[in-house]
Motif scaffolding. Structure first.
Motif, PDB file in Angstrom:
ATOM      1  N   TRP A 174      30.137  -0.223  -1.430  1.00 19.78           N
ATOM      2  CA  TRP A 174      28.819  -0.290  -0.619  1.00 19.78           C
ATOM      3  C   TRP A 174      29.216  -0.839   0.713  1.00 19.78           C
ATOM      4  O   TRP A 174      28.753  -0.539   1.730  1.00 19.78           O
ATOM      5  N   ILE A 175      30.269  -2.010   0.722  1.00 19.78           N
ATOM      6  CA  ILE A 175      30.391  -2.564   1.781  1.00 19.78           C
ATOM      7  C   ILE A 175      31.401  -1.640   2.547  1.00 19.78           C
ATOM      8  O   ILE A 175      31.304  -1.527   3.939  1.00 19.78           O
ATOM      9  N   MET A 176      32.165  -0.658   1.972  1.00 20.84           N
ATOM     10  CA  MET A 176      32.910   0.426   2.462  1.00 20.84           C
ATOM     11  C   MET A 176      32.012   1.189   3.340  1.00 20.84           C
ATOM     12  O   MET A 176      32.207   1.814   4.457  1.00 20.84           O
ATOM     13  N   ILE A 177      30.897   1.670   2.756  1.00 22.33           N
ATOM     14  CA  ILE A 177      29.877   2.638   3.122  1.00 22.33           C
ATOM     15  C   ILE A 177      29.421   2.213   4.540  1.00 22.33           C
ATOM     16  O   ILE A 177      29.309   2.796   5.437  1.00 22.33           O
ATOM     17  N   VAL A 178      28.994   0.929   4.391  1.00 28.83           N
ATOM     18  CA  VAL A 178      28.457   0.011   5.577  1.00 28.83           C
ATOM     19  C   VAL A 178      29.479   0.138   6.818  1.00 28.83           C
ATOM     20  O   VAL A 178      28.941   0.480   8.095  1.00 28.83           O
ATOM     21  N   ALA A 179      30.911  -0.262   6.266  1.00 30.96           N
ATOM     22  CA  ALA A 179      31.790  -0.077   7.344  1.00 30.96           C
ATOM     23  C   ALA A 179      31.856   1.283   8.259  1.00 30.96           C
ATOM     24  O   ALA A 179      32.221   1.492   9.339  1.00 30.96           O
ATOM     25  N   LEU A 180      31.710   2.304   7.010  1.00 33.09           N
ATOM     26  CA  LEU A 180      31.635   3.817   7.803  1.00 33.09           C
ATOM     27  C   LEU A 180      30.693   3.779   8.795  1.00 33.09           C
ATOM     28  O   LEU A 180      30.837   4.598   9.739  1.00 33.09           O
ATOM     29  N   VAL A 181      29.541   3.409   8.241  1.00 33.68           N
ATOM     30  CA  VAL A 181      28.225   3.949   9.020  1.00 33.68           C
ATOM     31  C   VAL A 181      28.641   2.970  10.653  1.00 33.68           C
ATOM     32  O   VAL A 181      28.417   3.688  11.678  1.00 33.68           O
ATOM     33  N   VAL A 182      28.993   1.777  10.488  1.00 37.64           N
ATOM     34  CA  VAL A 182      29.368   0.896  11.851  1.00 37.64           C
ATOM     35  C   VAL A 182      30.316   1.712  12.595  1.00 37.64           C
ATOM     36  O   VAL A 182      30.317   2.015  13.701  1.00 37.64           O
ATOM     37  N   THR A 183      31.351   2.385  11.768  1.00 37.34           N
ATOM     38  CA  THR A 183      32.398   2.805  12.307  1.00 37.34           C
ATOM     39  C   THR A 183      31.980   3.978  13.265  1.00 37.34           C
ATOM     40  O   THR A 183      32.489   4.423  14.368  1.00 37.34           O
ATOM     41  N   VAL A 184      31.229   4.708  12.807  1.00 33.21           N
ATOM     42  CA  VAL A 184      30.493   6.195  13.280  1.00 33.21           C
ATOM     43  C   VAL A 184      29.768   5.667  14.454  1.00 33.21           C
ATOM     44  O   VAL A 184      29.810   6.288  15.475  1.00 33.21           O
ATOM     45  N   ILE A 185      28.783   4.616  14.342  1.00 31.28           N
ATOM     46  CA  ILE A 185      28.017   4.432  15.390  1.00 31.28           C
ATOM     47  C   ILE A 185      28.775   3.872  16.634  1.00 31.28           C
ATOM     48  O   ILE A 185      28.485   4.424  17.640  1.00 31.28           O
ATOM     49  N   THR A 186      29.692   3.009  16.425  1.00 31.20           N
ATOM     50  CA  THR A 186      30.558   2.530  17.447  1.00 31.20           C
ATOM     51  C   THR A 186      31.205   3.445  18.182  1.00 31.20           C
ATOM     52  O   THR A 186      31.510   3.528  19.296  1.00 31.20           O
ATOM     53  N   GLY A 187      31.801   4.509  17.412  1.00 26.44           N
ATOM     54  CA  GLY A 187      32.475   5.542  17.961  1.00 26.44           C
ATOM     55  C   GLY A 187      31.689   6.480  18.957  1.00 26.44           C
ATOM     56  O   GLY A 187      32.121   6.673  20.041  1.00 26.44           O
ATOM     57  N   LEU A 188      30.409   6.770  18.658  1.00 25.74           N
ATOM     58  CA  LEU A 188      29.492   7.438  19.371  1.00 25.74           C
ATOM     59  C   LEU A 188      29.206   6.341  20.539  1.00 25.74           C
ATOM     60  O   LEU A 188      29.082   7.087  21.560  1.00 25.74           O
TER      61      LEU A 188
END
Length: 205
Positions: A174-188
């Motif tokens: 789940w921490i990895m999933i949160v990291a994924l979400v933040v990764t996508v948001i910061t990319g945008l």
């Protein structure tokens, strides 16, 4: 952070960066040594109990520590070089990418998560290099959170947590999933910044 033309290429900061790159194949080998033997009938979770897995997590941690140290040394001792400015982010992407790919190969992380993160990292790196002609895009606070979450998530997933309790392994995922979400948001966010900078540059022209 400007390069120092007087700084020698072979300095402690650059050596640590190259050490980080050299540690990546070591981590991969350790993970392969801990992999599930073919025909064993065991799932990847059931096989996560060997010393090699602990060793892989330790190597990953050591590599992440060098990332912090080499940057601090380069700035404090004025050892920033053009080589270091290029090699440092490459070393980071190499380490994170290898950990993601290996976890997916071992069946412990969905491939789509790995692909999304790798595409974002590569795409934003190319974007920032392209934008250098107009304006340097510094790492945002969100980008720093992204890096911290990725490091924490990957470290926890590399540990043989399932050997102790299944919920620990689930929490790491789940921490990895949160990291994924933040990764996508910061990319945008980086893309939006780039569009604004380019628009402003055209207006000034």
């Amino acid at each position: 952070m400007n390069a120092n033309p007087q700084a020698p290429l072979l300095n402690i900061a650059n050596v640590l960066t190259m050490l980080r790159i050299a540690l990546v194949p070591v981590m991969v080998v350790f993970l392969l040594l801990d992999a599930v033997p073919a025909g064993s009938g065991l799932s990847p979770w059931e096989a996560q109990h060997g010393g090699w897995r602990w060793a892989a997590a330790g190597v990953f941690t050591a590599a992440m520590v060098t990332d912090k140290i080499d940057g601090d040394l380069a700035r404090s001792r004025n050892l920033v070089t053009d080589f270091g400015k290029i090699a440092d982010p490459i070393a980071d992407k190499f380490l994170v990418g290898a950990a993601l790919v290996m976890l997916s190969v071992l069946g412990e992380l969905w491939w789509w998560v790995t692909i999304v993160i790798l595409v974002r990292e590569l795409g934003i790196t190319v974007l920032r290099m392209w934008m250098i002609r107009t304006q340097v895009m510094p790492a945002s606070r969100g980008g720093k959170w992204k890096t911290a979450l990725q490091a924490a998530g990957l470290f926890l997933m590399l540990l043989p947590l399932a050997a102790f309790a299944e919920w620990l392994a689930t929490a790491a995922l789940w921490i990895m999933i949160v990291a994924l979400v933040v990764t996508v948001i910061t990319g945008l966010d980086y893309i939006v910044q780039a569009m604004r900078i380019r628009r402003a540059a055209r207006g000034n022209a």
